[in-house]
Scaffold this active site. Structure first.
Site, PDB file in Angstrom:
ATOM      1  CD  GLU A 114      -8.366   5.761  -0.998  1.00 49.19           C
ATOM      2  OE1 GLU A 114      -7.857   4.643  -1.188  1.00 49.19           O
ATOM      3  OE2 GLU A 114      -8.348   6.346   0.088  1.00 49.19           O
ATOM      4  CE  LYS A 146      -7.015   1.133   7.015  1.00 51.50           C
ATOM      5  NZ  LYS A 146      -6.784   0.133   6.000  1.00 51.50           N
ATOM      6  NE  ARG A 158       1.094  -3.943  14.457  1.00 50.54           N
ATOM      7  CZ  ARG A 158       0.412  -3.891  13.307  1.00 50.54           C
ATOM      8  NH1 ARG A 158      -0.855  -3.526  13.317  1.00 50.54           N
ATOM      9  NH2 ARG A 158       0.991  -4.204  12.171  1.00 50.54           N
TER      10      ARG A 158
END
Lengths: 756, 216, 469
Positions: C213, C119, C315
């Site tokens: 964040e 990430k 995916r």
């Protein structure tokens, strides 16, 4: 009546001779047996005078043939002598050599460890009318003529701890220590304080014990012997043995037999010879200083003449040690030497020497002891460098000593003082600046409205920042610089814990590549190659090897060993099991000594010991931390005999010297670390860590079963068990070694590390 | 009242248990030298450190994995037509006849004597941490259960719910589940011995110990 | 392409759709199943279409060794991971690709999976391309002063934007799956929380790095469906989806394509521009990494209309069908994104460009699940006796539940029963059809506690306000 007693004695002597010679047939023994049998058969028919005469003749014959047999003794016979119940033991010595004694802590089986005997004793010396009682601390293993609870002199860890305790007491009381080594080896259990770790502690303390220590070896079984054997003067009884391993143990390894089986008797004999375990061998190699001659076929309980001689020797040895470091000693030392030269039977008691030492003498004692051990075993490794090169490297060493003196001792002290002054000054300036600018700032804030987030801050929250990720994150397929060759195989591997932990099979390239050999389900650590650590723990391209030329040899000419050694050297392209190098961990320079399992099991012999010592010295001179990274070690290299064992005290002394000079000595265990090295220079570190794959201990499960009869659980030696017992200080995940090492460097260790 | 004699007689009449060893995974199977009539043993040694007899080997992804016997017994049948072929998980490989051990006979009889606390739903079960620590420290019998006591945790669909005991007070005498396996609804979880049954249960233990002799 | 054989390394509904896609493409296939799943629809489908040997029993779907062994035994040349299990496991993809008997991994190349699976890496990559991401640090912070500084700016930043309850998220950078994450509401509490997370991270992950964040509370969850072939050069998108209707555990329950409906609903921001922006950004990033398969770019859009890239799912997703339902290739209906993934995965070029892809109408996907929404979505386990619905031309229903016999829900896996995809020419028609479908659905079953529980009422309830923000 008297005849009967004398006859009994002769029978006893015959039995003893037979015991000593084991299964071997010998015509002299047969002769003794027949003659004795004859006499017993016709004893009744003899008249009293005839009987007395015949008995006297028989006794003469015994004395004569025993002398003759003495010459035929093999090394294995000597092993049988020291193990014989009739062999003198420490209690006999206390009774007959010392003038008075009190046993400390324990009576027979009521003792923390009946195999270890401690006594305060004194030796009385008369000088004219004056009587001097010279106190000593006597420490030694007690075999108790086969008393079962003595465990044959096999000392448990707590027994060795007791010995250490009283050595420290003697140090405080400033009296000499006499140690008597009567042990086949230590009792290999890991319960606190731990067989290996306690011996290591003993060695570490004895390395700097500030009183004279004289030791007498009768049965010197490896680690157990070292636990009390590090002495200023080491005497050895002529029929004793001092060995790295019992001949049976060596034979078992040699023949590769499995637990419970017995090695053939001839092989045991051969091994006893090859291991060079006798007093003469050890004197020749320099591992003992003098031999005390015993009567034919070994000293037994009633050899009073021998005790007298032992008394003389022990007094003389103590005198010599004391005189060698005393200020006023000249004439007495000369007298002792002169008598010795004449070879005349000396009367040590004729000269009086006080045995306590003043501070200066104590320091001299320690440096003499250090020098003595450093001289040992130098013949037992190979260094094929030409003389010029050796001289160069010696100069280089000297240069470093000088440099480090100027850099760390002189310059650093002054530099620090200036830096402190500067810091104080800076703080003063800040206060002034703040005072001056305050009114101006207030005006600015009023004008600008204050609270708005500066544009730069928003940018920082939403735009790409600069980031240099540790520099390690390799570009390749894994995060590791070195990847095990096992990662090249396309196959699955089953974790040994899969049954209990339900681990699925791992794909070898993942397991040995990305996962660094760690099962991703249960965390089991598969052993990895030493290269893995070499390239993944230390900074890239920072490894610089030194003393690579020091080479393992075959000092005892142990037959068949040359070829094995050559094979190991070929296979690994290394000259010994120890690699010493300088390297960096996140920029911090360290000196590392690494024992590598693939080279003869990582066993330690003279070359490995020497390299280790030189590495410790280098770390001391350069003010670098010193890391012993043990990829694996099976113990002392048995084929080198006592040349290997002696590395235990030697390396421990070097380590102690380094630590006392203010260094940081870290030990990291990896795969399997056992026996001698753990019981000395590794186990003595205050900071020992283990990778999760480690097994740590004194003896392996097979040996424990053999010597103690105990079944040990499969996890007995695992790192977590060692941690629970308090033997190590932490367990590291392999993938975190680098970080943990760095963290340790920052938080542990002595005062003389330059990077703090 | 439980007729121990009769139960023992019943078990004595058919003292064997037939077990089928099935493939725990896929792979290519080989049976080595195993033959019908061979004796096999389960794990042994003081710490159960010696593994049981290997009855077959499954090779999957070049990794041969031994399939071992978990109990002592005699090999009755080997599905040897599978030798060298790829088998699916669950394929029967070997049948073993196992002579019941004292412990097994005992637990079979006890199962009839004890109060069985059953699984309300198909799920995985395990003891609550408090109970678990108690068992670890003092063994099963150290846990005294009462009506309404929070004793187990039921885990299914990644969710966990406490399970309260219902039934007579007593001590836990037997555990019939393992934390990694699903238990069907209605299957017993634990066997509880009420105080008034203690004598009977001790009788069972003594009787089995004296009257049952183990065989190979 | 027809000589390929695909190992379907998954179960249930997605396994069935993969099998059907293989059939459509004329490919051979082999399925796996576990003991618990022996009655699942995917086993029956595999056997009916591929014969008895087309389904092989394994010990676990999680054991890669089982899958590889079955693939070799069945002579498979490619593996489709579906979603979950090994779908985003770059090591599995690498193993398939690198092993001696090679298998084509139907999904992105393993390097792409690895790159976008991290990430922090994704966030930095995005920022380097000017793609907006959640405000805060984009690297692990190790220094306490720096951490406090960032937190302070984040609070100020939110205050300036008029956010009522500014909040900061502190998370272990080495963590994942919700572990080691804490919220800070009060700037004075930051230091304590920071230290707690840092210490937790050190203990748990042997790393002190912490991410800081902005915590965004009020947002819509949008996705961009990307499809690309092995060249990785010309990715196309199949529109956007809105997946804001979720369970309390943040599991999706309804997905709607497209992501907003500006023609029918009024937004406080320019919704069309947001959709265009996130599509543009997603494709930029896809081009940059050479994305070479089907994937989803996940976004959150704040009430102010600010989109932030969250992560990339490398995916096929459960909800791929709802995008397919509104997409037309060269005007033709019946787009099958799974088939596209298999086809391009095996090496065929895409064969069309973005201009050839058009969109029509609105799609709604309902996930019908045996659970109790009123009881924190607790799963329900039991036997399903009856499951019926009325077929419609605008309805596609995917389920592994057999409709002719009773079915016990296996406790080992999530109790997802069916996916229903509804199409309408606009949002109101789709909503009306959706409600109609849900009303006409028959789902009956029981367990020892009583009657069947499902989320059908919950789905109906939420249909009303779909796409409203």
């Amino acid at each position: 009546m008297d005849t009967e007693k004398r006859l009994n004695e002769l029978n006893e002597r015959l039995r003893y001779v037979r015991d000593i010679f084991g299964a071997r047939e010998n015509e002299n023994i047969t002769l003794l047996a027949t003659k004795l049998g004859d006499f017993q058969a016709r004893e009744r028919t003899l008249s009293e005078p005839e009987r007395i005469r015949a008995l006297a003749a028989l006794e003469d014959l015994f004395a004569f043939l025993e002398k003759k047999l003495e010459a035929e003794l093999t090394p294995m016979d000597k092993v049988r002598i020291v193990r014989h119940p009739q062999r003198i033991c420490l209690k006999d010595i206390l009774e007959n050599v010392y003038d008075n004694y009190t046993e400390i802590g324990g009576r027979d089986e009521h003792s923390i460890d009946p195999a270890m005997l401690i006594a305060r004793a004194y030796i009385t010396r008369r000088k004219g009318k004056k009587v001097y009682n010279q106190p000593v601390m006597v420490i030694g293993q007690e075999k108790g003529h086969g008393q079962e609870f003595r465990n044959g002199g096999s000392v448990k860890p707590w027994g060795n701890a007791k010995a250490l305790h009283y050595m420290k007491v003697a140090e405080i009381e400033n009296i000499p220590i006499h140690t008597y080594v009567f042990t086949p080896g230590s009792y290999p259990v890991e319960d606190w304080p731990g067989a290996a770790q306690q011996i290591a502690r003993n060695l570490y303390e004895m390395a700097a014990l500030k009183v004279p220590v004289v030791s007498v070896f009768s049965e010197g079984g490896s680690g157990g012997a070292e636990a009390i054997g590090l002495a200023d003067t080491r005497l050895m009884l002529s029929h004793g043995y001092y060995s790295v391993i019992s001949p049976e143990g060596a034979a078992a390894i040699e023949s590769g037999i499995r637990q419970g089986q017995r090695a053939p008797a001839e092989l045991i004999e051969t091994c006893a010879r090859r291991l060079c375990i006798t007093a003469d061998d050890n004197l020749k190699n320099g591992y003992v200083d003098r031999i005390i001659q015993e009567p034919a076929l070994g000293a037994r309980v009633d050899d009073y003449g021998f005790f007298k001689q032992l008394r003389q020797e022990i007094i003389r040895a103590t005198d010599e040690v004391v005189l060698s470091v005393k200020g006023i000693k000249l004439f007495r030392a000369m007298a002792l030497r002169r008598r010795q030269r004449r070879g005349a039977p000396i009367d040590a008691e004729a000269i009086y020497v006080r045995w306590d030492l003043n501070t200066a003498a104590r320091e001299r004692l320690l440096s003499r002891r250090y020098a003595k051990f450093m001289r040992l075993s130098r013949h037992a490794f190979l260094d094929k460098r030409p003389a010029v090169k050796k001289a160069c490297s010696a100069c280089h060493d000297l240069g470093w000593s000088l440099y480090s003196f100027f850099r760390y001792d002189l310059w650093r002290k002054h530099h620090r003082r200036i830096a402190h002054a500067m810091a104080e000054m800076g703080a003063e300036v800040d206060v002034v600046k703040e005072r001056v600018s305050r009114p101006w700032r207030r005006i600015f804030e009023k004008l600008g409205g204050g609270a708005a987030v500066p544009e730069a801050n928003v940018e920082r929250l939403t735009q790409l920042s600069a980031w240099e990720a540790d520099g390690d994150a390799a570009e390749g397929d894994t995060a590791w610089r070195y990847v095990s060759p096992r990662a090249a195989e396309d196959r699955a591997v089953t974790c040994p814990n899969s049954e209990e932990s339900g681990c699925l099979d791992l794909w070898a390239p993942d397991l040995f590549g990305d996962f660094a050999g760690v099962c991703s389900y249960c965390g089991h650590h598969f052993p990895m190659e030493y290269q893995w650590y070499l390239f993944n723990v230390f900074d890239e391209r920072s490894v610089f090897e030194f003393n690579a030329e020091v080479e393992s040899g075959n000092p005892l000419d142990y037959s068949g060993f040359d070829a094995k050694l050559e094979k190991a050297k070929q296979k690994l392209g290394r000259k010994s099991a120890c690699m010493t190098f300088e390297a960096k961990v996140k920029g911090v320079k360290v000196v590392v000594a690494m024992l590598m399992a693939p080279f003869r099991g990582g066993s330690v012999g003279a070359a490995e010991g020497e390299k280790f010592i030189r590495a410790a010295d280098r770390a001391r001179k350069k003010h670098f931390p010193f890391l012993a990274y043990v990829h694996g070690t099976a113990g002392i290299r048995i084929q080198e005999g006592v040349n290997g064992v002696i590395q235990m005290p030697r390396c421990t002394m070097a380590v102690r010297r380094y630590i006392e000079a203010g260094g940081l000595y870290l030990v990291v265990y990896d795969t399997n670390s056992y026996a001698g090295p753990v019981a000395s220079f590794l186990g003595c570190s205050p900071y020992q860590f283990a990778v999760r794959s480690a097994n740590i201990g004194f003896a392996g499960p097979g040996v424990i079963k053999e010597t103690t009869g105990l079944d040990i659980p499969p996890d007995y030696h695992r790192a977590y068990s060692a941690l629970s017992r308090g033997h190590i200080q932490g367990i590291w995940d392999r993938r975190d070694i680098r970080n943990n090492l760095y963290q340790s460097l920052l938080t542990m260790g002595g005062r003389n590390l330059y990077y703090r | 009242m439980l007729d121990v004699t009769k139960l023992l007689e019943e078990i004595k009449a058919s003292p064997y248990q037939e077990m089928e060893i099935t493939a725990p995974q896929t792979g290519e199977v080989t049976f080595g030298g195993l033959a019908v009539g061979d004796k096999v043993v389960g794990p042994s040694g003081e710490f159960r450190e010696k593994p049981g007899t290997t009855v077959a080997t499954l090779t999957r992804e070049r990794n041969p994995r031994p399939i071992r016997a978990t109990q002592k017994g005699t090999v009755m049948e080997i599905f040897s037509d599978l030798e060298g072929t790829f088998v699916e998980t669950g394929t029967p490989l070997v049948r073993i006849r196992h002579y019941l051990s004292k412990d097994e006979v005992q637990s079979a009889i006890l199962r009839k004597a004890l109060h069985l606390f059953r699984a309300p739903e198909r799920a995985k079960y395990y003891f609550t941490p408090e109970v678990d620590t108690k068992i670890r420290a003092g063994g099963l019998e150290s846990v005294h259960v009462r009506e309404g006591m929070e004793i187990l945790i039921m885990s299914r669909m990644k969710r966990e719910a406490p399970l309260h005991y219902a039934g007579p007070d007593g001590v836990i005498y037997a555990v019939y589940f393992s934390p990694s396996q699903n238990v069907d609804a209605g299957a017993p979880l634990i066997g509880v011995c009420p105080p008034d049954q203690v004598a009977l249960i001790q009788d069972v233990v003594v009787r089995v110990q004296t009257e049952w002799s183990e065989q190979d | 392409m027809q000589e390929h054989k695909v190992l379907v390394a998954n179960r249930g509904e997605i396994a069935m759709r993969i099998v059907q896609a293989c059939r459509k493409l004329g490919l051979d296939f082999v399925c796996v199943y576990t003991h618990e799943d022996r009655h699942s629809g995917h086993v029956a489908l595999a056997r009916s279409l591929g014969g008895e040997r087309a389904a092989c029993r394994v010990s676990s779907y999680h054991d890669a060794n089982e899958l590889m062994a079955v693939a070799d035994h069945a002579g498979a040349t490619a593996v489709h991971p579906g979603y979950g299990f090994f779908a985003e496991d770059f090591r599995f993809a690498r193993r398939a690709t690198n092993r001696d008997r090679k298998l084509i991994f139907i999904g992105p190349s393993w390097r792409v999976i690895r790159e976008l699976g991290d990430k922090i890496n994704t966030k930095r990559l995005a920022r380097s391309l000017g793609v907006p991401t959640v405000p805060g640090s984009d690297k692990p912070i190790y220094d306490e002063l720096e951490a406090e500084d960032i937190a302070a700016s984040l609070f100020a930043f939110q205050a300036e934007q008029g956010i009522k309850r500014p909040m900061v998220l502190v998370k272990a950078s080495a963590g994942g799956g919700g572990m080691g994450i804490e919220e800070v509401l009060d700037p004075d509490m930051f230091r304590a929380v920071y230290r707690r997370v840092r210490n937790y991270s050190r203990r748990q992950f042997h790393d002190e790095g912490v991410l800081i964040e902005q915590r965004i509370e009020d947002f819509n969850h949008l996705e961009v469906q990307v499809v690309s072939d092995r060249s990785g050069k010309n990715p196309v998108h199949f529109g956007t989806r809105n997946c804001t209707v979720q369970s309390t555990g943040r599991q999706k329950r309804i997905e709607v394509a497209p992501g907003f409906a500006p023609s029918e609903i009024a937004y406080t921001f320019d919704a069309q521009k947001v959709l265009d922006d996130i599509i543009g950004h997603s494709l930029t990033l896809a081009r940059k990494v050479g994305y070479d398969s089907v994937g989803t770019w996940e976004w959150i859009v704040t009430r102010q209309g600010e989109p932030y890239l969250m992560e990339v799912n490398t995916r096929i997703q459960v909800e791929n069908g709802v995008s397919a339902a509104i997409s037309r290739i060269r005007g033709k209906n019946g787009v099958d994104i799974i088939a596209e993934q298999i086809r391009t995965g095996l090496g065929e070029p895409l064969g069309y460009t973005q201009e050839d892809v058009t969109f029509e109408g609105v799609g709604i996907e309902y996930r019908i699940i045996a659970e109790a929404p009123e009881d924190r979505f607790a799963p329900w386990v039991g036997r399903i006796d009856e499951f019926r619905w009325r077929d419609e031309p605008w309805l596609a229903l995917h389920t592994q539940i057999p409709t002719d016999v009773a079915y016990d829900i296996p406790t080992e896996y999530d109790p997802n029963l069916a996916l229903a995809i509804i199409w309408g020419k606009d949002l109101s028609e789709a909503k009306a059809r959706g409600r109609g479908f849900l009303d006409g659905l028959t789902l009956k079953g029981e367990n020892r506690q009583g009657g069947m529980r499902s989320n059908i009422a919950f789905l109906g309830d939420r249909t009303e306000r779909l796409l409203v923000f």
